[in-house]
Design a protein around this motif. Structure first.
Motif, PDB file in Angstrom:
ATOM      1  N   ALA A   1       0.695  -1.200  -0.067  1.00  0.00           N
ATOM      2  CA  ALA A   1       0.044   0.084  -0.170  1.00  0.00           C
ATOM      3  C   ALA A   1       0.772   1.117   0.122  1.00  0.00           C
ATOM      4  N   SER A   2       1.885   1.208   0.882  1.00  0.00           N
ATOM      5  CA  SER A   2       2.866   2.398   0.748  1.00  0.00           C
ATOM      6  C   SER A   2       3.567   2.552  -0.563  1.00  0.00           C
ATOM      7  N   ALA A   3       3.902   1.566  -1.206  1.00  0.00           N
ATOM      8  CA  ALA A   3       4.566   1.500  -2.510  1.00  0.00           C
ATOM      9  C   ALA A   3       3.644   2.236  -3.641  1.00  0.00           C
ATOM     10  N   ALA A   4       2.357   1.738  -3.341  1.00  0.00           N
ATOM     11  CA  ALA A   4       1.270   2.283  -4.421  1.00  0.00           C
ATOM     12  C   ALA A   4       0.909   3.678  -3.914  1.00  0.00           C
ATOM     13  N   GLY A   5       1.253   4.466  -3.125  1.00  0.00           N
ATOM     14  CA  GLY A   5       0.899   5.691  -2.549  1.00  0.00           C
ATOM     15  C   GLY A   5      -0.539   5.602  -1.914  1.00  0.00           C
ATOM     16  N   LEU A   6      -0.971   4.336  -1.698  1.00  0.00           N
ATOM     17  CA  LEU A   6      -2.345   4.285  -1.018  1.00  0.00           C
ATOM     18  C   LEU A   6      -2.025   3.704   0.524  1.00  0.00           C
ATOM     19  N   TYR A   7      -3.118   4.152   1.359  1.00  0.00           N
ATOM     20  CA  TYR A   7      -2.960   3.633   2.660  1.00  0.00           C
ATOM     21  C   TYR A   7      -4.330   2.991   3.317  1.00  0.00           C
ATOM     22  N   LEU A   8      -4.274   1.935   4.218  1.00  0.00           N
ATOM     23  CA  LEU A   8      -5.197   1.352   4.664  1.00  0.00           C
ATOM     24  C   LEU A   8      -5.836   1.976   5.648  1.00  0.00           C
ATOM     25  N   PRO A   9      -7.112   2.085   5.950  1.00  0.00           N
ATOM     26  CA  PRO A   9      -7.863   2.642   7.092  1.00  0.00           C
ATOM     27  C   PRO A   9      -7.080   2.519   8.537  1.00  0.00           C
ATOM     28  N   SER A  10      -6.904   3.511   9.124  1.00  0.00           N
ATOM     29  CA  SER A  10      -6.444   3.490  10.628  1.00  0.00           C
ATOM     30  C   SER A  10      -7.479   2.877  11.522  1.00  0.00           C
ATOM     31  N   ARG A  11      -6.840   2.204  12.617  1.00  0.00           N
ATOM     32  CA  ARG A  11      -7.667   1.714  13.464  1.00  0.00           C
ATOM     33  C   ARG A  11      -7.526   2.469  14.807  1.00  0.00           C
ATOM     34  N   GLU A  12      -6.879   3.730  14.654  1.00  0.00           N
ATOM     35  CA  GLU A  12      -6.957   4.686  15.953  1.00  0.00           C
ATOM     36  C   GLU A  12      -8.072   5.336  16.099  1.00  0.00           C
ATOM     37  N   PRO A  13      -8.437   5.600  17.282  1.00  0.00           N
ATOM     38  CA  PRO A  13      -9.653   6.243  17.579  1.00  0.00           C
ATOM     39  C   PRO A  13      -9.554   7.973  17.153  1.00  0.00           C
ATOM     40  N   ALA A  14     -10.475   8.165  16.354  1.00  0.00           N
ATOM     41  CA  ALA A  14     -10.503   9.367  15.512  1.00  0.00           C
ATOM     42  C   ALA A  14     -11.590  10.435  16.301  1.00  0.00           C
ATOM     43  N   GLY A  15     -12.005  10.069  17.506  1.00  0.00           N
ATOM     44  CA  GLY A  15     -12.739  10.887  18.157  1.00  0.00           C
ATOM     45  C   GLY A  15     -12.257  12.157  18.629  1.00  0.00           C
ATOM     46  N   GLY A  16     -11.330  11.958  18.942  1.00  0.00           N
ATOM     47  CA  GLY A  16     -10.547  13.332  19.649  1.00  0.00           C
ATOM     48  C   GLY A  16     -10.194  14.366  18.464  1.00  0.00           C
ATOM     49  N   LYS A  17      -9.488  13.856  17.163  1.00  0.00           N
ATOM     50  CA  LYS A  17      -9.422  14.492  15.953  1.00  0.00           C
ATOM     51  C   LYS A  17     -10.492  15.347  15.617  1.00  0.00           C
ATOM     52  N   LEU A  18     -11.511  14.379  15.346  1.00  0.00           N
ATOM     53  CA  LEU A  18     -12.811  15.289  14.886  1.00  0.00           C
ATOM     54  C   LEU A  18     -13.421  16.170  15.920  1.00  0.00           C
ATOM     55  N   ALA A  19     -13.432  16.111  17.232  1.00  0.00           N
ATOM     56  CA  ALA A  19     -13.886  17.036  18.088  1.00  0.00           C
ATOM     57  C   ALA A  19     -12.940  18.237  17.812  1.00  0.00           C
ATOM     58  N   SER A  20     -11.700  18.096  18.056  1.00  0.00           N
ATOM     59  CA  SER A  20     -10.789  18.918  17.948  1.00  0.00           C
ATOM     60  C   SER A  20     -10.794  19.897  16.490  1.00  0.00           C
ATOM     61  N   LEU A  21     -10.983  19.176  15.445  1.00  0.00           N
ATOM     62  CA  LEU A  21     -11.108  19.883  14.105  1.00  0.00           C
ATOM     63  C   LEU A  21     -12.450  20.651  14.070  1.00  0.00           C
ATOM     64  N   GLY A  22     -13.607  19.970  14.701  1.00  0.00           N
ATOM     65  CA  GLY A  22     -14.782  20.641  14.613  1.00  0.00           C
ATOM     66  C   GLY A  22     -14.780  22.032  15.445  1.00  0.00           C
ATOM     67  N   ILE A  23     -14.011  21.920  16.503  1.00  0.00           N
ATOM     68  CA  ILE A  23     -13.969  23.085  17.194  1.00  0.00           C
ATOM     69  C   ILE A  23     -13.238  24.029  16.757  1.00  0.00           C
ATOM     70  N   ILE A  24     -11.976  23.837  15.948  1.00  0.00           N
ATOM     71  CA  ILE A  24     -11.182  24.781  15.084  1.00  0.00           C
ATOM     72  C   ILE A  24     -11.991  25.282  13.959  1.00  0.00           C
ATOM     73  N   ILE A  25     -12.824  24.426  13.209  1.00  0.00           N
ATOM     74  CA  ILE A  25     -13.408  25.085  12.144  1.00  0.00           C
ATOM     75  C   ILE A  25     -14.480  26.198  12.508  1.00  0.00           C
TER      76      ILE A  25
END
Length: 402
Positions: free
Chosen positions: A34-58
């Protein structure tokens, strides 16, 4: 939509241990492919904190920058040179929050995977880099105008007008487009960076990529901006104390005093009959009239107002440097440190700090500028006041009806 890689991995090992080893090896093969092809598999990391912080920033960026822009446009006393630049910065940050950040949100929702076409990634990266270079160019121009406003106030009042600001802003936008457009043609390639969660420069080793020149230009402009502010601080420090007035003596040959140091005594002496020379010129209050006619000299109140505006813009510049410095460190580390990668948490936090830069300018402006706060509260008080209807009109109408 993003392509999906299906790779079947079979474990040839016998037993649980062999199967586990085969699965781990298969996962490594998938990641490598996937890295060689320039593509990435979905991450299993929790995205709740990212989405919340990004929503506040927007939300904070759109609300704060649009509110400040409306305030500057509504208040006629703010229709002058420094606030034109502030209006441009606010509108640019609001446009960045409305155009670029929703795509970061979409990629974070899908596990740090770009869900759209590669051309869309280049377009989003172009707007992101354009906003960054536009901010540094405008802040550099603001620093120069702040120095001129204090050191050469007469020239500033005469030459720095609305159209001068429009010309400066058009030049800043043109230079920003010139810096952000070449990577669209794979000169300093734009790609989706998974660690950052955004489409931006693909920073590789300087021998394999040419993004170093763009980063050096950004750093040079930031350093030059702080150099101008340092020169401004030195100028203010040298002129912080008032010099004693040097009294120029009046000139007289026949009791009719004249010259820069003359006062009304010359006219009194001539009326009293002292001296038989020509009629002395009207010199009463010559210095006061000179200052009254030439209002472009920097008075004490104007000097303090210009200093407050300068502190506000320097706070914006310093906040930009503080929020972008970790990201610049990560970029230069990728360019020069070959074979050594930074932790994923540091890179993600550095990228998120650059997002937060879009919403801090209104807070800094209202916190450091007394004029903005006073005009804001006065406008708010006027909006809260309900129109009062005079009571006498009703009384007159009622008496006529009776």
């Amino acid at each position: 939509m993003a392509n999906i890689i299906n790779i079947n991995v079979s474990s040839s090992g016998s037993g649980g241990g062999g199967g586990g080893a085969g699965t781990a090896a298969g996962g490594g093969v998938i990641s490598a492919a996937a890295s060689a092809a320039g593509l990435y598999l979905p991450s299993r990391e929790p995205a709740g904190g990212k989405l919340a912080s990004l929503g506040i920033i927007i939300f904070a960026s759109l609300a704060g920058n649009l509110l400040l822009s409306f305030h500057v446009l509504r208040q006629k006393s703010l229709h002058r040179a420094p606030y034109y630049f502030l209006l441009d910065l606010c509108l640019a940050d609001a446009a960045r929050a409305a155009v670029c950040f929703p795509f970061v949100w979409a990629s974070a929702m899908r596990g740090s995977v770009w869900p759209y076409e590669p051309l869309g990634c280049k377009v989003v990266a172009f707007f992101s880099v354009l906003s960054a270079f536009h901010a540094v160019f405008v802040l550099f121009c603001v620093a120069i105008t702040r120095y001129i406003a204090i050191a050469h106030h007469r020239f500033y009042c005469k030459r720095v007008t609305l159209w001068t600001c429009v010309a400066v802003l058009c030049t800043a936008w043109t230079l920003s487009v010139a810096m952000a457009f070449p990577p669209v043609f794979d000169i300093g390639t734009y790609k989706y960076i998974r660690d950052e969660g955004q489409c931006h420069f693909e920073h590789r080793h300087f021998r394999a990529n040419d993004s170093l020149g763009f980063m050096l230009m950004l750093v040079v402009i930031i350093v030059a901006t702080h150099v101008v502010y340092a020169k401004l601080v030195c100028f203010v420090h040298e002129h912080r104390r008032m010099r004693p007035a040097q009294v120029v003596p009046a000139v007289s040959h026949n009791w009719t005093f004249h010259g820069p140091g003359a006062t009304g005594q010359a006219a009194s002496n001539w009326i009293a009959g002292f001296g038989r020379g020509p009629t002395p010129p009207t010199l009463v209050g010559i210095r006061q009239n000179f200052f009254a006619q030439n209002k472009r000299l920097l008075a004490v109140d104007d000097f303090k107002a210009e200093k407050r505006i300068g502190r506000m813009f320097y706070a914006i510049t310093l906040a930009f440097l503080a929020l972008w410095l970790p990201y610049l460190v990560a970029c230069f580390w990728r360019v020069f440190a070959r074979g050594h990668t930074l932790p994923h948490g540091f890179v993600a936090t550095a990228a998120w700090l650059t997002y937060g830069q879009a919403c801090v300018n209104p807070l800094l402006c209202y916190a450091s500028n007394r004029e903005l706060r006073r005009s804001f509260w006065s406008n708010l008080a006027q909006c809260r006041k309900s129109p009062t209807v005079p009571q006498e009109a009703y009384c007159v109408i009622g008496r006529q009806c009776e």
